[in-house]
Design an enzyme around this catalytic site. Structure first.
Site, PDB file in Angstrom:
ATOM      1  NE  ARG A 144     -32.941 -21.206  38.448  1.00 52.71           N
ATOM      2  CZ  ARG A 144     -32.377 -22.225  39.125  1.00 52.71           C
ATOM      3  NH1 ARG A 144     -31.389 -22.914  38.594  1.00 52.71           N
ATOM      4  NH2 ARG A 144     -32.808 -22.545  40.315  1.00 52.71           N
ATOM      5  CG  MET A 160     -29.540 -10.270  45.403  1.00 50.83           C
ATOM      6  SD  MET A 160     -28.505 -11.051  46.655  1.00 50.83           S
ATOM      7  CE  MET A 160     -29.756 -11.604  47.798  1.00 50.83           C
ATOM      8  NE  ARG A 161     -33.689 -14.358  39.834  1.00 52.51           N
ATOM      9  CZ  ARG A 161     -34.937 -14.400  40.271  1.00 52.51           C
ATOM     10  NH1 ARG A 161     -35.332 -13.578  41.233  1.00 52.51           N
ATOM     11  NH2 ARG A 161     -35.791 -15.268  39.771  1.00 52.51           N
ATOM     12  CG  HIS A 163     -21.852 -16.620  51.435  1.00 53.15           C
ATOM     13  ND1 HIS A 163     -23.175 -16.384  51.098  1.00 53.15           N
ATOM     14  CD2 HIS A 163     -21.850 -17.064  52.716  1.00 53.15           C
ATOM     15  CE1 HIS A 163     -23.942 -16.695  52.137  1.00 53.15           C
ATOM     16  NE2 HIS A 163     -23.165 -17.104  53.133  1.00 53.15           N
TER      17      HIS A 163
HETATM   18  C1  GRF Z   1     -22.083  -8.755  49.776  1.00 49.38           C
HETATM   19  O1  GRF Z   1     -22.136  -8.830  51.178  1.00 49.38           O
HETATM   20  C2  GRF Z   1     -21.778 -10.110  49.182  1.00 49.38           C
HETATM   21  O2  GRF Z   1     -20.955 -10.888  49.985  1.00 49.38           O
HETATM   22  C3  GRF Z   1     -23.144 -10.722  49.098  1.00 49.38           C
HETATM   23  O3  GRF Z   1     -24.006  -9.677  48.752  1.00 49.38           O
HETATM   24  C4  GRF Z   1     -23.437  -8.444  49.162  1.00 49.38           C
HETATM   25  C5  GRF Z   1     -23.337  -7.596  47.945  1.00 49.38           C
HETATM   26  O4  GRF Z   1     -22.929  -6.286  48.246  1.00 49.38           O
HETATM   27  N1  GRF Z   1     -23.156 -11.831  48.169  1.00 49.38           N
HETATM   28  P1  GRF Z   1     -22.488  -5.312  47.066  1.00 49.38           P
HETATM   29  O5  GRF Z   1     -23.651  -5.230  46.083  1.00 49.38           O
HETATM   30  O6  GRF Z   1     -21.248  -5.867  46.443  1.00 49.38           O
HETATM   31  O7  GRF Z   1     -22.251  -4.000  47.753  1.00 49.38           O
END
Ligand code: GRF
Length: 215
Positions: free
Chosen positions: A64, A89-90, A108
């Site tokens: 990390r 996603m981290r 979010h």
């Molecule tokens: C979105 O729903 C955002 O709120 C969440 O992950 C998703 C990402 O979608 N954190 P994208 O890659 O922007 O299309």
């Protein structure tokens, strides 16, 4: 204000920011670089098509701390002042946040503090919520827990599955993220403990925005 966008996937929120930048709708903000931790993510093509610099910093093989150092180094190389997480996603920790104090935003897909973490849309459906939506917040060391800058509300309709609700929320996401970046770039946004104050606004954000129910 030079903005760095961190993505892991398809990048539709990135696209909304790129489109807003192109339309001069980000106020004093410009997208300086897109950083992606997954080689081959759709976000990379979107950035390239828009002519924005791309950096791929893979987390694989790094702990990390090393991963965060690499991110900070790349963002600094592009003189980034505001970081936008957009489907990144981290989890970013202290090492990263201290490099950009009060200057990391996340989007979010729920009305925080309800339904933090993964599968926020599924959580809303399973809880029987009548409304859900999306939240732009400053990132702190917790999960989806930092001070809230803006939110938009959408209905949860009978028969919604996760995908249907996610699609409805996404329309709102694409509207509020560019607005939030513009607001931060305006210099009117101040964090006061758990709350965010916006100069000249009667409320912490303009007003809750209710997405009209879809027929
Ligand atoms: C979105 O729903 C955002 O709120 C969440 O992950 C998703 C990402 O979608 N954190 P994208 O890659 O922007 O299309």
């Amino acid at each position: 204000m030079r903005v760095g966008v961190l993505c892991s996937g398809r990048g539709s929120n990135l696209q909304s920011l790129l489109d807003a930048a192109k339309a001069n709708a980000l106020g004093g903000a410009e997208i300086a670089v897109v950083v992606c931790n997954i080689a081959g993510a759709g976000a990379i093509d979107r950035a390239k098509t828009a002519g924005v610099a791309v950096e791929v910093v893979e987390h694989k093989g790094l702990d990390r701390a090393a991963f965060e150092r690499a991110l900070v180094e790349r963002l600094r190389a592009h003189r980034v002042e505001l970081v936008c997480l957009a489907g990144f996603m981290r989890i970013v920790g202290r090492g990263f946040l201290d490099a950009f104090p009060d200057r990391v935003l996340n989007i979010h897909p729920s009305l925080l503090p309800s339904f933090p973490g993964l599968h926020a849309q599924r959580q809303a459906i399973e809880a029987g919520s009548r409304f859900s939506g999306c939240t732009i917040h400053f990132v702190d060391a917790g999960t989806d827990s930092g001070p809230i800058l803006s939110q938009a509300v959408v209905p949860v309709l009978p028969g919604d599955d996760e995908d249907a609700l996610a699609a409805r929320i996404l329309v709102a996401e694409h509207r509020i993220y560019p607005e939030a970046v513009k607001l931060v770039a305006s210099g009117k946004v101040h964090i006061e403990g758990r709350r965010v104050r916006v100069d000249g606004a009667a409320r912490p954000d303009d007003a809750p925005r209710f997405h009209p129910p879809l027929s």
